[in-house]
Design a protein around this motif. Structure first.
Motif, mmCIF file in Angstrom:
data_model
loop_
_atom_site.group_PDB
_atom_site.id
_atom_site.type_symbol
_atom_site.label_atom_id
_atom_site.label_comp_id
_atom_site.label_asym_id
_atom_site.label_seq_id
_atom_site.Cartn_x
_atom_site.Cartn_y
_atom_site.Cartn_z
ATOM 1 N N HIS A 159 0.824 -1.210 0.000
ATOM 2 C CA HIS A 159 0.000 0.000 0.000
ATOM 3 C C HIS A 159 0.859 1.262 0.000
ATOM 4 C CE1 HIS A 159 -2.849 3.038 1.594
ATOM 5 N NE2 HIS A 159 -3.748 2.309 0.955
ATOM 6 N N SER A 160 1.971 1.248 0.714
ATOM 7 C CA SER A 160 2.823 2.443 0.843
ATOM 8 C C SER A 160 3.564 2.782 -0.443
ATOM 9 C CB SER A 160 3.837 2.244 1.975
ATOM 10 O OG SER A 160 4.671 1.124 1.699
ATOM 11 N N TYR A 162 2.581 3.695 -3.239
ATOM 12 C CA TYR A 162 2.038 4.882 -3.902
ATOM 13 C C TYR A 162 2.098 6.143 -3.043
ATOM 14 C CZ TYR A 162 0.529 1.956 -7.760
ATOM 15 O OH TYR A 162 0.514 1.112 -8.839
ATOM 16 N N ASP A 163 2.758 6.065 -1.875
ATOM 17 C CA ASP A 163 2.930 7.264 -1.056
ATOM 18 C C ASP A 163 4.004 8.197 -1.620
ATOM 19 O OD1 ASP A 163 1.012 6.356 0.673
ATOM 20 O OD2 ASP A 163 2.396 5.683 2.218
ATOM 21 N N TRP A 165 5.940 10.803 -3.732
ATOM 22 C CA TRP A 165 5.290 12.026 -4.184
ATOM 23 C C TRP A 165 4.773 11.990 -5.614
ATOM 24 C CZ3 TRP A 165 7.520 15.124 -8.093
ATOM 25 C CH2 TRP A 165 8.819 14.785 -8.451
ATOM 26 N N HIS A 208 -5.207 -0.500 -3.468
ATOM 27 C CA HIS A 208 -4.393 0.695 -3.233
ATOM 28 C C HIS A 208 -5.273 1.938 -3.279
ATOM 29 C CE1 HIS A 208 -1.520 -2.377 -4.684
ATOM 30 N NE2 HIS A 208 -0.672 -1.792 -3.864
ATOM 31 N N ASN A 210 -4.858 4.670 -1.987
ATOM 32 C CA ASN A 210 -4.081 5.923 -1.924
ATOM 33 C C ASN A 210 -3.558 6.308 -3.301
ATOM 34 O OD1 ASN A 210 -2.363 3.717 -2.011
ATOM 35 N ND2 ASN A 210 -0.760 4.673 -0.783
ATOM 36 N N LYS A 365 -5.346 10.570 -4.166
ATOM 37 C CA LYS A 365 -4.068 10.396 -3.478
ATOM 38 C C LYS A 365 -4.055 11.292 -2.254
ATOM 39 C CE LYS A 365 0.965 10.675 -4.209
ATOM 40 N NZ LYS A 365 1.371 9.303 -3.980
ATOM 41 N N LYS A 367 -1.660 10.917 0.488
ATOM 42 C CA LYS A 367 -0.390 10.986 1.197
ATOM 43 C C LYS A 367 0.735 11.163 0.201
ATOM 44 C CE LYS A 367 2.422 8.569 4.680
ATOM 45 N NZ LYS A 367 2.534 7.363 5.543
ATOM 46 N N SER A 368 1.704 12.017 0.541
ATOM 47 C CA SER A 368 2.818 12.274 -0.356
ATOM 48 C C SER A 368 4.093 12.464 0.447
ATOM 49 C CB SER A 368 2.542 13.521 -1.204
ATOM 50 O OG SER A 368 3.614 13.779 -2.080
#
Length: 378
Positions: A159-160, A162-163, A165, A208, A210, A365, A367-368
């Motif tokens: 999952h992370s 796509y965090d 930026w 996903h 996010n 989205k 979270k970046s």
């Protein structure tokens, strides 16, 4: 001695550095650029390089000693950077996907042609022994006309993932797993089997939330002769198996290598064609392994072309064809229709703004982050 600049020092840049260092008698890295110059300094220290550090690629354009530039930045920047360096007189090796739109790809190819420079698009999986051997087997035509192709580009990302930026957005990444993971196998598919005449596709985001983009897509390609291909792109498959299977009239071959040939009994049921299997296996076995594979193989190919001793295997036209197939998948899935190829300027997905406007947005989205603690990739 060819002089090299590397633009962008994300996870994939290390593969470029290692590859150039493999040919230290033929080339030298002299410049590294990243919007986060501290990352460039870290790469410089990691590989003990003697290079100049920049935080803007435009500051390098006036240098007259740069023969080849590796563009390793996020996809939405590829066109501008590549065109700038091609216009300045440098050859360019750009990471996949070559651009965020077909319009940008066409502009890049025009810049390469106008300035008589080499533009090559990274497709390092072509430069592997199994893929090269399979291509040569297909070129013999011994398996007969291809009637069905199966392309499984199975990856897994948490999952992370796509965090970061620039990931997970249509504006910056340009797409999801179809564009940024399956691009390898879609490239090999069109290289080995040519371009189909139409695409029908569906996409989804299953794990996903996010990311705006898809994490799985399934496409059906059809050729004018009736042959079909199914292309599955995914970052939700544990185990990350990838394969290409070509079913011909006479036999089946694949990467990873597997061979089966059948003849028909009087009642139409199959019986093993041992003679054809032996012939195909003998041909496959006598093919030599590649000396250089992956990024090293492709960079050797590009250096050799610049030195005047051959052509690049993947030029901007080949890179554009791969992007065209992927764009057709997005157009079909987003608009819910069958898409005819080739795509032209009339396609609503031809320009980047059209992709951003018309693509399916699965989630927002939320979270970046600038960077992960570890850049290790698999």
């Amino acid at each position: 001695m060819l002089k090299i600049a590397i633009i962008g020092v994300g996870a994939i840049s290390a593969a470029h550095v290692k590859s150039y260092l493999e040919f230290s008698k033929r080339c030298q890295i002299v410049a590294i650029c990243d919007v986060f110059p501290e990352k460039a300094e870290k790469l410089k220290t990691q590989f003990n390089l003697t290079v100049d550090i920049y935080d803007n690629h435009k500051d390098i354009l006036d240098r007259k000693d740069i023969d080849l530039v590796s563009v390793c930045t996020p996809p939405y920047t590829h066109a501008e950077i590549s065109i700038d360096f091609l216009t300045a007189g440098s050859h360019v090796l750009v990471e996949k996907p070559m651009a965020s739109s077909l319009a940008e790809s066409d502009a890049m190819n025009e810049a390469a042609k106008k300035n008589n420079r080499i533009l090559s698009v990274v497709a390092q999986n072509r430069f592997t022994t199994p893929m090269m051997k399979l291509k040569k087997v297909l070129d013999t035509k011994l398996i007969g006309p291809i009637v069905h192709t199966q392309v499984d580009s199975y990856w897994w990302r948490g999952h992370s993932y796509y965090d970061l930026w620039w990931r997970g957005t249509w504006e910056k990444e340009g797409g999801g797993c179809t564009l940024n993971h399956a691009v390898h196998h879609i490239d090999i598919f069109q290289w080995m089997n040519g371009m189909p005449s139409e695409i029908t596709a569906v996409t989804s985001n299953t794990l996903h939330d996010n990311a705006e983009v898809e994490d799985i897509s399934i496409a059906i390609a059809k050729y004018d002769n009736g042959s079909l291909a199914q292309i599955t792109s995914s970052v939700v498959h544990h185990g990350e198996e990838q394969q290409l299977i070509f079913q011909g009239k006479n036999a089946r071959v694949s990467a990873p290598w597997k061979l089966k040939a059948s003849q028909s009994q009087e009642n139409g049921f199959p019986i093993e064609d041992k003679d054809l299997e032996d012939k195909l296996q003998h041909y496959y076995d006598q093919l030599e392994d590649l000396k250089y594979q992956g990024h090293i193989g492709q960079i050797n190919n590009v250096l050799t072309a610049i030195e005047g001793n051959g052509e690049v295997l993947i030029d901007g036209i080949q890179g554009r064809q791969t992007l065209e197939l992927i764009t057709a998948i997005y157009e079909s899935s987003s608009l819910g229709k069958k898409v005819k190829l080739p795509l032209t300027e009339d396609s609503p997905f031809y320009i980047r703004e059209g992709v951003i406007k018309n693509a399916t947005y699965f989630y927002e989205k939320t979270k970046s982050i600038d960077n992960f603690g570890s850049n290790k990739i698999t």
